[in-house]
Scaffold this motif. Structure first.
Motif, PDB file in Angstrom:
ATOM      1  N   TYR A 132      45.667 -22.256  44.373  1.00 16.77           N
ATOM      2  CA  TYR A 132      46.671 -22.679  45.346  1.00 16.77           C
ATOM      3  C   TYR A 132      46.888 -21.550  46.341  1.00 16.77           C
ATOM      4  O   TYR A 132      46.496 -20.408  46.099  1.00 16.77           O
ATOM      5  N   ASP A 146      49.286 -19.671  47.039  1.00 15.31           N
ATOM      6  CA  ASP A 146      49.997 -18.474  46.578  1.00 15.31           C
ATOM      7  C   ASP A 146      49.222 -17.735  45.485  1.00 15.31           C
ATOM      8  O   ASP A 146      49.731 -16.779  44.911  1.00 15.31           O
ATOM      9  N   THR A 153      48.050 -19.164  42.627  1.00 15.09           N
ATOM     10  CA  THR A 153      48.163 -19.838  41.339  1.00 15.09           C
ATOM     11  C   THR A 153      46.895 -20.630  41.046  1.00 15.09           C
ATOM     12  O   THR A 153      46.485 -21.462  41.857  1.00 15.09           O
ATOM     13  N   LEU A 191      44.497 -23.519  39.340  1.00 14.76           N
ATOM     14  CA  LEU A 191      44.722 -24.902  38.933  1.00 14.76           C
ATOM     15  C   LEU A 191      44.737 -24.977  37.415  1.00 14.76           C
ATOM     16  O   LEU A 191      44.188 -24.111  36.731  1.00 14.76           O
ATOM     17  N   ASP A 239      44.990 -32.464  40.384  1.00 20.23           N
ATOM     18  CA  ASP A 239      45.516 -31.704  39.248  1.00 20.23           C
ATOM     19  C   ASP A 239      46.845 -32.335  38.840  1.00 20.23           C
ATOM     20  O   ASP A 239      47.848 -32.172  39.526  1.00 20.23           O
ATOM     21  N   PHE A 258      49.971 -29.418  37.581  1.00 15.21           N
ATOM     22  CA  PHE A 258      50.074 -28.184  38.353  1.00 15.21           C
ATOM     23  C   PHE A 258      51.464 -27.588  38.166  1.00 15.21           C
ATOM     24  O   PHE A 258      52.472 -28.314  38.149  1.00 15.21           O
ATOM     25  N   LEU A 312      48.921 -31.637  42.225  1.00  9.52           N
ATOM     26  CA  LEU A 312      48.284 -31.019  43.383  1.00  9.52           C
ATOM     27  C   LEU A 312      47.039 -31.813  43.725  1.00  9.52           C
ATOM     28  O   LEU A 312      46.244 -32.150  42.841  1.00  9.52           O
ATOM     29  N   LEU A 368      43.717 -31.833  46.513  1.00  5.15           N
ATOM     30  CA  LEU A 368      42.993 -30.985  47.450  1.00  5.15           C
ATOM     31  C   LEU A 368      41.778 -31.708  48.021  1.00  5.15           C
ATOM     32  O   LEU A 368      41.143 -32.506  47.320  1.00  5.15           O
ATOM     33  N   TYR A 426      39.448 -24.837  52.384  1.00  6.53           N
ATOM     34  CA  TYR A 426      40.489 -25.783  51.987  1.00  6.53           C
ATOM     35  C   TYR A 426      40.854 -26.605  53.219  1.00  6.53           C
ATOM     36  O   TYR A 426      41.411 -26.080  54.172  1.00  6.53           O
ATOM     37  N   ILE A 436      45.708 -29.477  51.546  1.00  7.17           N
ATOM     38  CA  ILE A 436      46.413 -29.077  50.324  1.00  7.17           C
ATOM     39  C   ILE A 436      47.676 -29.930  50.268  1.00  7.17           C
ATOM     40  O   ILE A 436      48.542 -29.828  51.133  1.00  7.17           O
ATOM     41  N   ILE A 487      50.901 -31.122  47.977  1.00 10.51           N
ATOM     42  CA  ILE A 487      51.683 -30.842  46.775  1.00 10.51           C
ATOM     43  C   ILE A 487      52.946 -31.703  46.685  1.00 10.51           C
ATOM     44  O   ILE A 487      53.429 -31.991  45.603  1.00 10.51           O
ATOM     45  N   THR A 519      52.427 -36.600  45.764  1.00  9.66           N
ATOM     46  CA  THR A 519      51.858 -35.755  46.807  1.00  9.66           C
ATOM     47  C   THR A 519      51.578 -36.629  48.022  1.00  9.66           C
ATOM     48  O   THR A 519      51.616 -37.859  47.931  1.00  9.66           O
TER      49      THR A 519
END
Length: 150
Positions: A60, A62, A64, A66, A90, A93, A101, A103, A116, A119, A121, A129
């Motif tokens: 992700y 930040d 993180t 998956l 995901d 998540f 999540l 993608l 990417y 994205i 979320i 999402t």
């Protein structure tokens, strides 16, 4: 036991005959190959593929990673650009209100660049999402026209 050596110059895959009876120039199985074809004719050529090596890891924004439940629910290969696009869902998540999540990512095998594209979320409701991918409905039909995926 005798060691058999075969040449595959006929380029034919024969999955019908027992492996001991396969004629010279034919083979029964192939790994890490794909068949390219022309648009005008139904003939093609076999070429090597990357195989099942891990080429990249998804994270992700930040940092993180998956969860282990993340799955690709669709993919598309752009042979002219040597790029693979895939759609990832995901369901577990750890970041965000939805716990999901989605993608849309691509990987160029020549440059080893991971991009990417989308994205997703949270759609604002805290439940879904924006893409709202569902692993029960895999993405089987993807087209690319110019730079747009459909």
């Amino acid at each position: 036991m005798a060691n058999l050596t075969r040449n595959f110059n006929a380029g034919k895959m024969n999955k019908v005959v027992d492996e001991r009876l396969v004629p010279d120039g034919q083979y029964i199985d192939a790994l890490n190959v794909r068949m390219g074809s022309t648009e005008e004719k139904s003939i093609g050529a076999i070429e090597n593929t990357k195989g099942n090596l891990k080429l990249t890891s998804l994270i992700y924004i930040d940092g993180t990673p998956l969860s282990t439940d993340a799955r690709a629910i669709g993919a598309f290969e752009d042979g002219s650009l040597e790029t693979v696009y895939w759609f990832v869902h995901d369901p577990n998540f750890t970041v965000g209100a939805t716990g999901k999540l989605d993608l849309v990512v691509s990987f160029n095998v020549l440059t080893n660049i991971l991009t990417y594209h989308v994205i997703s979320i949270d759609d604002g409701s805290g439940v879904n999402t924006t893409l709202n991918f569902n692993p029960e409905y895999v993405i089987t039909a993807v087209n690319k026209i110019d730079d747009l995926l459909f």
